[in-house]
Structures are given as structure tokens and as C-alpha cells.
Design a protein around this motif. Structure first.
Motif, PDB file in Angstrom:
ATOM      1  N   LEU A 106      -5.814  -9.680   6.794  1.00  0.00           N
ATOM      2  CA  LEU A 106      -6.541  -8.457   6.384  1.00  0.00           C
ATOM      3  C   LEU A 106      -6.346  -7.388   7.691  1.00  0.00           C
ATOM      4  O   LEU A 106      -5.937  -6.052   7.410  1.00  0.00           O
ATOM      5  N   THR A 107      -6.611  -7.592   8.659  1.00  0.00           N
ATOM      6  CA  THR A 107      -6.737  -7.005  10.024  1.00  0.00           C
ATOM      7  C   THR A 107      -5.250  -6.128   9.979  1.00  0.00           C
ATOM      8  O   THR A 107      -5.127  -5.402  10.265  1.00  0.00           O
ATOM      9  N   LYS A 108      -4.198  -7.280   9.887  1.00  0.00           N
ATOM     10  CA  LYS A 108      -2.679  -7.051  10.061  1.00  0.00           C
ATOM     11  C   LYS A 108      -2.384  -5.888   8.986  1.00  0.00           C
ATOM     12  O   LYS A 108      -1.640  -4.817   9.380  1.00  0.00           O
ATOM     13  N   VAL A 109      -2.688  -5.990   7.694  1.00  0.00           N
ATOM     14  CA  VAL A 109      -2.463  -5.140   6.566  1.00  0.00           C
ATOM     15  C   VAL A 109      -3.091  -3.716   7.173  1.00  0.00           C
ATOM     16  O   VAL A 109      -2.226  -2.863   6.953  1.00  0.00           O
ATOM     17  N   LEU A 110      -4.348  -3.798   7.488  1.00  0.00           N
ATOM     18  CA  LEU A 110      -5.099  -2.456   7.578  1.00  0.00           C
ATOM     19  C   LEU A 110      -4.493  -1.681   8.861  1.00  0.00           C
ATOM     20  O   LEU A 110      -3.983  -0.501   8.851  1.00  0.00           O
ATOM     21  N   SER A 111      -4.005  -2.503  10.007  1.00  0.00           N
ATOM     22  CA  SER A 111      -3.185  -1.994  10.789  1.00  0.00           C
ATOM     23  C   SER A 111      -1.985  -1.497  10.753  1.00  0.00           C
ATOM     24  O   SER A 111      -1.549  -0.454  11.247  1.00  0.00           O
ATOM     25  N   ASP A 112      -1.018  -2.351   9.935  1.00  0.00           N
ATOM     26  CA  ASP A 112      -0.001  -1.993   9.606  1.00  0.00           C
ATOM     27  C   ASP A 112       0.136  -0.462   8.519  1.00  0.00           C
ATOM     28  O   ASP A 112       1.135   0.208   8.684  1.00  0.00           O
ATOM     29  N   TYR A 113      -0.837  -0.210   7.869  1.00  0.00           N
ATOM     30  CA  TYR A 113      -0.650   0.867   7.150  1.00  0.00           C
ATOM     31  C   TYR A 113      -1.696   2.157   7.737  1.00  0.00           C
ATOM     32  O   TYR A 113      -1.846   3.135   7.212  1.00  0.00           O
ATOM     33  N   GLY A 114      -2.032   1.851   9.164  1.00  0.00           N
ATOM     34  CA  GLY A 114      -2.561   2.833   9.901  1.00  0.00           C
ATOM     35  C   GLY A 114      -4.321   3.008   9.443  1.00  0.00           C
ATOM     36  O   GLY A 114      -4.850   3.939   9.751  1.00  0.00           O
ATOM     37  N   VAL A 115      -4.515   2.125   8.515  1.00  0.00           N
ATOM     38  CA  VAL A 115      -6.200   2.408   8.128  1.00  0.00           C
ATOM     39  C   VAL A 115      -6.993   1.976   9.413  1.00  0.00           C
ATOM     40  O   VAL A 115      -7.990   2.668   9.570  1.00  0.00           O
ATOM     41  N   PHE A 116      -6.576   0.870   9.777  1.00  0.00           N
ATOM     42  CA  PHE A 116      -7.343   0.349  11.129  1.00  0.00           C
ATOM     43  C   PHE A 116      -6.478   0.501  12.525  1.00  0.00           C
ATOM     44  O   PHE A 116      -5.396  -0.119  12.358  1.00  0.00           O
ATOM     45  N   SER A 117      -6.850   0.948  13.649  1.00  0.00           N
ATOM     46  CA  SER A 117      -6.217   0.871  14.612  1.00  0.00           C
ATOM     47  C   SER A 117      -7.061   0.188  15.933  1.00  0.00           C
ATOM     48  O   SER A 117      -8.368   0.650  15.966  1.00  0.00           O
ATOM     49  N   ASN A 118      -6.587  -0.662  16.630  1.00  0.00           N
ATOM     50  CA  ASN A 118      -7.215  -1.371  17.649  1.00  0.00           C
ATOM     51  C   ASN A 118      -6.181  -1.512  18.875  1.00  0.00           C
ATOM     52  O   ASN A 118      -5.264  -2.251  18.607  1.00  0.00           O
ATOM     53  N   GLU A 119      -6.610  -1.249  20.044  1.00  0.00           N
ATOM     54  CA  GLU A 119      -5.395  -1.461  21.069  1.00  0.00           C
ATOM     55  C   GLU A 119      -5.393  -2.838  21.194  1.00  0.00           C
ATOM     56  O   GLU A 119      -4.393  -3.202  22.055  1.00  0.00           O
ATOM     57  N   ASP A 120      -6.314  -3.799  20.906  1.00  0.00           N
ATOM     58  CA  ASP A 120      -6.330  -5.134  21.329  1.00  0.00           C
ATOM     59  C   ASP A 120      -5.955  -5.896  20.180  1.00  0.00           C
ATOM     60  O   ASP A 120      -6.602  -6.871  19.587  1.00  0.00           O
TER      61      ASP A 120
END
Length: 388
Positions: free
Chosen positions: A111-125
């Protein structure tokens, strides 16, 4: 800036699992919807900048929600989280505008990766997630593989059948599975709370999806999945509960006992007789109107659906089922007749009913999972951690 997040799923357990699986440190304001109609209204009210959407829901299902979002140009970004993992389901939701597709039960890393891949969630860590080979591999399960060859399907079916080859005593009659396990008189009466019913329904929903996916790939069709029906009833009431299935049409049925540590039960596969010709065509059988051909079809269908469904449940509950030999309940008979011989051997049962149908074909196939009353204590303990 706080993100308005809407989790739309009819299962309370599933909503909790998704909420617990959100990325750490994500600044979100979470809202919940228990069906698609509630979900659409919540989006209109500004509660769904991001929508995590189930497909199989009452009132309005996930497909209808996606259609409404498109038709009304509603401002939301949608990721589907579903137990229906058929290739066609994935194709349809992406065609309706969903950004991602994640299979249940939800995995936090995916879930974290999908949200990150689509720019919905970003976290430097996120370096650990992005650099992990295992996460890269599991992300491939986010989208259902639509390039499955016929050989792969056959191998999967064979693997399923081999996996369910009985390891219990081959002399174990299917009726003995239920009749020999008695609930001690001094044990407290077991009941089914609303929360536990919800858990059983969600576990069955995921297992149903696994079996439906296997059937869809085997027959090259789209399997229409229902909301599983869960009841804890007297077995004498079972015939009344199956009135909708019976529908005044003759049926044929197969029964297969299963057992695990502290758990026992029976799986019943019931096929409307009018479905045989279409099933034979889809399975590339040379159909002949005789009992032998129909029995072979019935047994093959039972191997696929019962085996895959029990496997789906065992993976979620971290248990192993052993299965007895499938036995014919009867051919060309009413459902009440199919179960009549067993009814006097059972007391209460946890009954999970799943009615499969195939799009564009008049095929009706029902799978019943019947667990003994004594099994519920073990099952409830297994499910307890999912509620907390």
C-alpha cells in the motif's frame, strides 16, 4: 497539508486493517463508508481526496462508485483494494479510472509503495522499501497478471488439486467429520456476534476471490462474485436457508470433508442441472447427457472451487486443512433432498454460502462451507487478533 482519506468497505474488519496499514507519518484525516452510496456522498462532502475502495459491497458496489466518479467528475484519487483479483476485474477498474489495484488481505508495504508511486504519499524515509528486492517482487502482485497462459492455468489447477489431496485417514466418511465431533455438555453455548460475523464474511470474501480468480482463468470468463452469506444456525434450518438456491430446479451436489487442529467441517458444491452444458463447453468437454459425464464435470469443478477456497481461508488463518475424498450427494435432485441424509447427524453449524455465477452464461453454482459448532471456538480464537 492534511489529506482527506476515505476508506470505503462494507467490512468493519477490512476498514480497520486498511487504516492500520497506512504509511507511517502520513498526515491524513480518515473517514469511513460502509457501502458505495455512502462513499459517493462522502466524496461530495469533501472527505475523499484519496479513496481506498472495495469492489464487493451492498447498495452500490465499487464498479458503480467508479462509474459515478467519472459521470459526476468527482474530485478524488482512487486505489482499489479487493479480494476479487480476476484479470478482468483489474482491467475494468483501471478502465474506470482507478490508479492502482491491491489484493486483499492488505499489505502495508505494498500500500505504501503504490501510494508513493502515484505521488499520493511522499516520505523521504522510503529508501528501505524502495531498495528492498522483496518489496519489488511483492509489488508485482499489486496488479493482477493478465498474461497468464493456458499452461499456467492448468499447472495452477493441478497444484491446487495436489495440495488438497487428503492426508487424513481415507476411511473417514464425510458424514463422520461432523457427526463424530460432539460439543461437551459443560461447555458454554457458542454464539455469533456481529463483529465475528463480519470477520467470517471478510475471510470468506478473500477466499472466494481466490477461487473465483482460478475459475476465471481456467474458463476464460468473468466470474461474478457475491457477498458471502454467513449464519450460525441449527442444521434443521439449513434447508429453509437454502430456499433461494433451490429455486424449484433440480441440482447435483458433491460433498468433501475437511479437518484441521480443532476445526472440522464439510464443503458442499451444488450445481444447477441446467448449467452442465455450458460448463462442459467452457471446460472443453465433449458433453454427453449421461450421469457419468456430468459427474466428471461436477468433480472437476469441486476440486477447483473447494480446494482454492479452503486454501484461501487457511492462508489467512495460518492453518492447514486436510481433505477427505469428495463424495456425491446426489444428481438431478432438489437441494433439500441432497442434504436430507446428513441433516439428522448435525446440530448447529457455521454456514458460509457463496453463490458463483458467470457473466453472460446462465450458470449457477453454490459453495457451502459448513463448520461444526465445536470448531467455532478455535476459529473465533484465530479471528480474534484480526479484530483487535
Amino acid at each position: 497539508m492534511t489529506t482527506k482519506l476515505l476508506i470505503c468497505d462494507d467490512s468493519n474488519m477490512a476498514r480497520k486493517q486498511v487504516a492500520r496499514s497506512l504509511p507511517d507519518g502520513w498526515d491524513v484525516e480518515i473517514s469511513f463508508a460502509t457501502n458505495g452510496a455512502e462513499g459517493v456522498e462522502a466524496i461530495k462532502a469533501g472527505k475523499g481526496d484519496v479513496l481506498l475502495l472495495d469492489l464487493n459491497m451492498p447498495v452500490m458496489d465499487g464498479y458503480e462508485v467508479l462509474e459515478a466518479i467519472l459521470a459526476q467528475d468527482l474530485p478524488t484519487i482512487t486505489v482499489v483494494i479487493s479480494g476479487d483479483i480476476q484479470p478482468e476485474a483489474h482491467k475494468r477498474v483501471t478502465g474506470l479510472g482507478a490508479l492502482g489495484f491491491i489484493q486483499k488481505p492488505i499489505n502495508k508495504d505494498i500500500l505504501t509503495k503504490v501510494l508513493s508511486d502515484y505521488g499520493v504519499f511522499s516520505n523521504e524515509d522510503l529508501n528501505e522499501l524502495q531498495d528492498s528486492d522483496e518489496t519489488s517482487k511483492t509489488s508485482s502482485t499489486t496488479a493482477v497478471n493478465t498474461d497468464v497462459t493456458a499452461e499456467t492455468v492448468v499447472e495452477e489447477v493441478v497444484e491446487t488439486i495436489e495440495r488438497v489431496t487428503p492426508t487424513v485417514n481415507h476411511d473417514l466418511e464425510h458424514s463422520q467429520v461432523l457427526s463424530e465431533v460432539e460439543t461437551p455438555a459443560d461447555e458454554p453455548e457458542i454464539s455469533l456476534s456481529a463483529d465475528m460475523r463480519d470477520c467470517y464474511q471478510e475471510i470468506a470474501n478473500v477466499a472466494m476471490g481466490r477461487a473465483g480468480d482460478l475459475l476465471a482463468r481456467l474458463l476464460n470468463v468473468f466470474v461474478e462474485l457475491p457477498i458471502p452469506n454467513v449464519n450460525f444456525i441449527e442444521v434443521s434450518e439449513l434447508r429453509m436457508a437454502l430456499k433461494d438456491i433451490e429455486n424449484h430446479e433440480s441440482t447435483s451436489g458433491v460433498c468433501q470433508g475437511f479437518i484441521s487442529a480443532g476445526i472440522s467441517g464439510e464443503a458442499l458444491l451444488i450445481l444447477n442441472d441446467s448449467s452442465f452444458k455450458d460448463v462442459a463447453s467452457l471446460m472443453n468437454y465433449q458433453y454427453a447427457e449421461d450421469m457419468g459425464t456430468e459427474l466428471e464435470l461436477l468433480m472437476d469443478l469441486a476440486n477447483v472451487l473447494i480446494g482454492a477456497c479452503l486454501k484461501g481461508m487457511s492462508e489467512q488463518l495460518d492453518i492447514q486443512f486436510s481433505q477427505g475424498h469428495p463424495e456425491v450427494l446426489g444428481q438431478h435432485r432438489q437441494i433439500s433432498e441432497l442434504i436430507a441424509n446428513n441433516a439428522n447427524k448435525w446440530k448447529k453449524t457455521l454456514a458460509i454460502e457463496i453463490s458463483y455465477s458467470i457473466e453472460n452464461y446462465p450458470i449457477k453454482c453454490d459453495l457451502l462451507l459448513l463448520f461444526t459448532e465445536q470448531s467455532m471456538q478455535t476459529l473465533n480464537n484465530k479471528l480474534a487478533y484480526l479484530i483487535d
